[in-house]
Design a protein around this motif. Structure first.
Motif, short mmCIF file in Angstrom:
data_model
loop_
_atom_site.label_atom_id
_atom_site.label_comp_id
_atom_site.label_asym_id
_atom_site.label_seq_id
_atom_site.Cartn_x
_atom_site.Cartn_y
_atom_site.Cartn_z
N ASN A 129 13.02 -57.16 9.37
CA ASN A 129 12.62 -55.78 9.61
C ASN A 129 13.81 -54.83 9.60
N ASN A 130 14.96 -55.35 10.02
CA ASN A 130 16.17 -54.55 10.10
C ASN A 130 17.38 -55.41 9.74
N GLU A 131 18.43 -54.76 9.28
CA GLU A 131 19.66 -55.47 8.95
C GLU A 131 20.18 -56.22 10.17
N GLY A 132 20.55 -57.46 9.95
CA GLY A 132 21.09 -58.27 11.04
C GLY A 132 20.06 -59.03 11.83
N ASP A 133 18.78 -58.88 11.50
CA ASP A 133 17.74 -59.62 12.21
C ASP A 133 17.94 -61.13 12.07
N GLU A 134 17.61 -61.84 13.15
CA GLU A 134 17.55 -63.29 13.07
C GLU A 134 16.50 -63.69 12.04
N ARG A 135 16.74 -64.80 11.35
CA ARG A 135 15.81 -65.22 10.29
C ARG A 135 15.41 -66.67 10.49
N SER A 136 14.13 -66.95 10.27
CA SER A 136 13.62 -68.31 10.34
C SER A 136 12.27 -68.36 9.67
#
Length: 273
Positions: A129-136
């Motif tokens: 949703n935003n730059e730097g968001d955690e991803r999984s």
């Protein structure tokens, strides 16, 4: 009717995948009608141009289609480290999606259709949703669900009825080899020689459950599953009137798209009426 005539019927289909993204250049259906529809999505939506041309003409709807390759056209999400965009967001997809939802808000369509290779986006660690968001994988699925809810809310708020078209079954393993070997052998011919058994339980479980939930949450939502005509009686057609169904591993030909439109109309009626 020749294959070229079917390609001609699809007019600017190829240019409306990317291209200028001008809805005035990407129209089909009943061009004289005041009823309007918008088809958005990735190349899966684009190859349904003929399918929706058939339904739109029958229902007297002027349809527009704007699509972007490998792009999940849902609001509020970015695809990161996706496709050819390594370690960066797919900015063009995000910009095109914002453009589509501005059109939805401003143009007050009667119908808005979402078409994607949904299964491609439902896993991995690519949605943020935003730059730097955690991803999984789990976060991708929860963000996809929220983005789809936001899309449906925006469509309904604009006064349009939402429609989701699901993904066709892609080219099966051995499809090209079957057609090549049959051509080389020049033996007895049957149009069903290369048809493939595909039980419906092969549908992606996440997207299947997601669409079922969305249908419960949004009663005005229409779901269209072209596999109902692509794979009658559990076997997927390999060709129609000796013409191959697939133009590559994930896309159907214009001929098949129009043919499936007519088959769907006969079997299920018109969802736009």
């Amino acid at each position: 009717m020749t294959l070229k005539k079917y390609s001609d019927l699809a007019t600017n289909r190829e240019e409306c995948l990317e291209g200028h993204q001008d809805p005035a250049e990407c129209q089909f259906g009943d061009l004289s009608s005041n009823k309007k529809g918008l088809l958005i999505g990735d190349s899966n939506a684009n190859h349904f141009w003929g399918f929706f041309d058939v339904l739109a003409q029958n229902a007297h709807i002027r349809m527009e289609s704007l699509t972007s390759s490998s792009c999940l056209t849902l609001p509020g999400v970015w695809q990161y480290d996706w496709w050819k965009y390594r370690n960066e967001p797919y900015t063009q997809c995000h910009e095109h999606t914002e453009h589509y939802y501005r059109l939805i808000k401003e143009n007050h369509y009667d119908y808005v259709i979402l078409g994607e290779v949904w299964e491609n986006y439902a896993g991995g660690s690519h949605l943020i949703n935003n730059e730097g968001d955690e991803r999984s994988d789990a976060l991708t699925q929860s963000r996809m669900k929220k983005a789809l809810q936001d899309a449906l809310n925006n469509i309904i708020a604009s006064g349009a009825k939402p429609v989701i078209i699901t993904t066709v079954y892609s080219m099966p393993t051995g499809y090209m080899e079957c057609h090549r070997s049959r051509s080389i052998a020049r033996g007895p011919y049957s149009e069903s020689d290369c048809d493939t058994p595909r039980p419906r339980n092969e549908d992606n479980a996440y997207t299947h459950n997601l669409f079922a939930q969305m249908k419960k949450e949004y009663p005005t939502l229409t779901l269209i599953d072209v596999k109902d005509v692509q794979c009658p009686d559990g076997r997927c057609l390999s060709e129609i009137n000796t013409i191959p169904v697939y133009r590559d591993v994930g896309h159907i030909t214009d001929y098949a798209s129009y043919h499936f439109g007519h088959d769907y109309l006969k079997k299920f009626g018109n969802p736009f009426k």
